[in-house]
Design a protein around this motif. Structure first.
Motif, PDB file in Angstrom:
ATOM      1  N   ILE A   1      -4.801  -8.877 -21.825  1.00 38.59           N
ATOM      2  CA  ILE A   1      -3.622  -8.932 -20.946  1.00 38.59           C
ATOM      3  C   ILE A   1      -2.408  -8.542 -21.770  1.00 38.59           C
ATOM      4  O   ILE A   1      -2.068  -9.218 -22.752  1.00 38.59           O
TER       5      ILE A   1
ATOM      6  N   ILE B   1      -2.840 -14.056 -13.893  1.00 35.66           N
ATOM      7  CA  ILE B   1      -4.050 -13.781 -14.675  1.00 35.66           C
ATOM      8  C   ILE B   1      -5.268 -14.415 -14.025  1.00 35.66           C
ATOM      9  O   ILE B   1      -6.347 -13.814 -13.965  1.00 35.66           O
TER      10      ILE B   1
ATOM     11  N   LYS C   1      -5.996 -14.896 -11.004  1.00 36.61           N
ATOM     12  CA  LYS C   1      -6.480 -14.109  -9.867  1.00 36.61           C
ATOM     13  C   LYS C   1      -7.311 -12.906 -10.305  1.00 36.61           C
ATOM     14  O   LYS C   1      -8.151 -12.413  -9.556  1.00 36.61           O
ATOM     15  N   HIS C   2      -7.069 -12.417 -11.513  1.00 33.53           N
ATOM     16  CA  HIS C   2      -7.762 -11.223 -12.005  1.00 33.53           C
ATOM     17  C   HIS C   2      -8.951 -11.532 -12.913  1.00 33.53           C
ATOM     18  O   HIS C   2      -9.815 -10.685 -13.117  1.00 33.53           O
TER      19      HIS C   2
ATOM     20  N   ARG D   1     -12.106  -4.795 -20.320  1.00 30.99           N
ATOM     21  CA  ARG D   1     -11.056  -4.254 -19.467  1.00 30.99           C
ATOM     22  C   ARG D   1      -9.702  -4.741 -19.961  1.00 30.99           C
ATOM     23  O   ARG D   1      -9.598  -5.687 -20.739  1.00 30.99           O
TER      24      ARG D   1
ATOM     25  N   LEU E   1      -5.433  -5.316 -18.654  1.00 31.37           N
ATOM     26  CA  LEU E   1      -4.463  -5.413 -17.563  1.00 31.37           C
ATOM     27  C   LEU E   1      -3.069  -5.368 -18.161  1.00 31.37           C
ATOM     28  O   LEU E   1      -2.709  -6.197 -18.996  1.00 31.37           O
TER      29      LEU E   1
ATOM     30  N   ILE F   1       0.549  -6.037 -17.295  1.00 30.51           N
ATOM     31  CA  ILE F   1       1.330  -6.740 -16.271  1.00 30.51           C
ATOM     32  C   ILE F   1       2.752  -6.200 -16.246  1.00 30.51           C
ATOM     33  O   ILE F   1       3.366  -5.952 -17.291  1.00 30.51           O
TER      34      ILE F   1
ATOM     35  N   GLU G   1       5.197  -7.336 -10.698  1.00 36.36           N
ATOM     36  CA  GLU G   1       4.064  -8.189 -10.327  1.00 36.36           C
ATOM     37  C   GLU G   1       4.385  -9.661 -10.549  1.00 36.36           C
ATOM     38  O   GLU G   1       4.047 -10.520  -9.730  1.00 36.36           O
TER      39      GLU G   1
END
Length: 424
Positions: free
Chosen positions: A192, A212, A214-215, A274, A276, A278, A282
């Motif tokens: 992240i 975070i 939610k993902h 993966r 993300l 942010i 968001e």
């Protein structure tokens, strides 16, 4: 017994407990621990150093009878054991419109745990107590934010636990060796990246955790880009919302948490599965969507999910200095007796109560019910992302989310005032 011995490696002491050599209560507790170990695919048990019991909420006669039966059979905890928040404030329930029969049952449940040797300090933030687990300690902690905090910030090792495993593990001093107890399962894999922001506060970490969570799914997040060391309270709110919007049990924060001195170490030397990135947009979107009402009039301000800590009381005392809450707005804070006495000794409580707030111990916001407030009360406000999520269903009222400063400003005016987050 043969079934367990064929599937799970048992020590000689495990076998003795399972055979009933240490009493019927210990035998029952061991059978429950081993059955759960089977379900989780564990091949052996591990010694534990600490337990935090999560099954402390009175939900009916069945759970009460189990705890009372274990206590009556002479069960005693073998490791330091704390208890989560309970269903009533044992000192103030009579003035809170709580049904006496319900209060009696809730108190009996607490007494059952106390009889077994659990510490009579009821809190969802056991990590603020004087004795906390150390890096690498195997523990059994329940309560979602405490699980995340202990795994991530303390570096201790626990899985997300269901009711009864916690108290049974405390009785036998053992837990299934699987999941996050195992080194290989604790490496991060979901990177992240957060934007560069100034003036971050607990509302930022609340929103970050919710986003975070939610993902994340079943992945272990590794948070990169934190420039200012977060406070205990920041990490408390982060842990809380990570476990509210998702099923996160562990996160790493590069340069902050003990198992993440570097990104490479946090990932175990592997590439992330993966990433993300942010954005500020968001974060602002989550901040705004945590409110489930747009009503201007404000009847309640509710703080303390997870429980208010000494740092929370310090910040609030500074914000309310010389100010007065509206007589039409009830201002309630929930905390542990431990933090209450800390805040009292530091002089924070006097200033907060002069402002017009009241403090309740033992219970947590997520144990509140609508009967505790006047029927005329329609709207509430909180700085807790967890309560903003669960509150509307728990108390049947619209809930607005804002920073602690927003909550104070709103209480003074008796109406909803939510400013743009200072970290944007």
């Amino acid at each position: 017994m043969n079934d367990f011995m064929n599937q799970i490696e048992l020590s000689e002491r495990d076998k003795a407990m399972l055979a009933g050599e240490e009493g019927r209560a210990v035998q029952i507790a061991m059978r429950i621990v081993l059955r759960i170990a089977q379900m989780q695919g564990a091949k052996k048990l591990v010694d534990i150093t600490s337990v935090h019991v999560g099954g402390s909420i009175y939900t009916g006669q069945a759970s009460l009878k189990v705890i009372e039966a274990l206590a009556e059979m002479g069960a005693r905890v073998r490791v330091p054991t704390s208890i989560n928040a309970i269903s009533i404030d044992r000192k103030r329930w009579q003035e809170q419109n709580i049904d006496p029969e319900f209060a009696g049952y809730a108190d009996r449940l607490a007494q059952g745990f106390e009889q077994m040797g659990c510490k009579p300090i009821f809190s969802c933030t056991p990590y603020v107590f004087p004795e906390t687990p150390k890096v690498g300690d195997d523990i059994v902690w329940a309560e979602s934010n405490a699980i995340v905090y202990s795994n991530s910030v303390l570096g201790a090792r626990t899985n997300r636990q269901g009711d009864f495993l916690d108290i049974c593990a405390a009785i036998v001093g053992r837990a299934p060796y699987c999941g996050l107890h195992m080194e290989e399962n604790r490496k991060g894999n979901f990177v992240i990246n957060i934007p560069r922001l100034a003036n971050v506060d607990s509302s930022f970490y609340t929103v970050l955790g919710y986003l975070i969570g939610k993902h994340a799914g079943t992945d272990i997040p590794v948070i990169c880009g934190v420039e200012e060391k977060p406070t205990l309270e920041d990490l408390k709110y982060l842990s809380s919302t990570l476990a509210t919007s998702g099923a996160v049990g562990l996160f790493h924060m590069v340069g902050v948490t003990p198992e993440a001195p570097t990104l490479e170490v946090a990932l175990g030397g592997k590439a992330p599965t993966r990433t993300l990135d942010i954005t500020q947009e968001e974060l602002l979107s989550v901040f705004e969507k945590l409110s489930t009402t747009q009503e201007e009039k404000l009847d309640l301000v509710l703080l303390g999910s997870p429980h208010f800590t000494l740092g929370d009381f310090r910040e609030l005392a500074e914000l309310v200095e010389g100010r007065q809450s509206s007589k039409d707005c009830d201002f309630l804070i929930t905390t542990s007796q431990y933090a209450y006495e800390q805040a009292q000794g530091a002089g924070y409580l006097e200033r907060i109560e002069q402002f017009g707030a009241r403090v309740s111990t033992d219970i947590c916001l997520c144990m509140l019910n609508a009967d505790m407030f006047p029927a005329s009360a329609k709207t509430a406000m909180t700085n807790s992302g967890k309560f903003a999520h669960y509150g509307p269903g728990l108390i049947g009222k619209g809930v607005s989310y804002g920073s602690l400063l927003d909550c104070v400003n709103s209480a003074v005016e008796g109406r909803r005032i939510i400013g743009r987050p200072r970290w944007l």
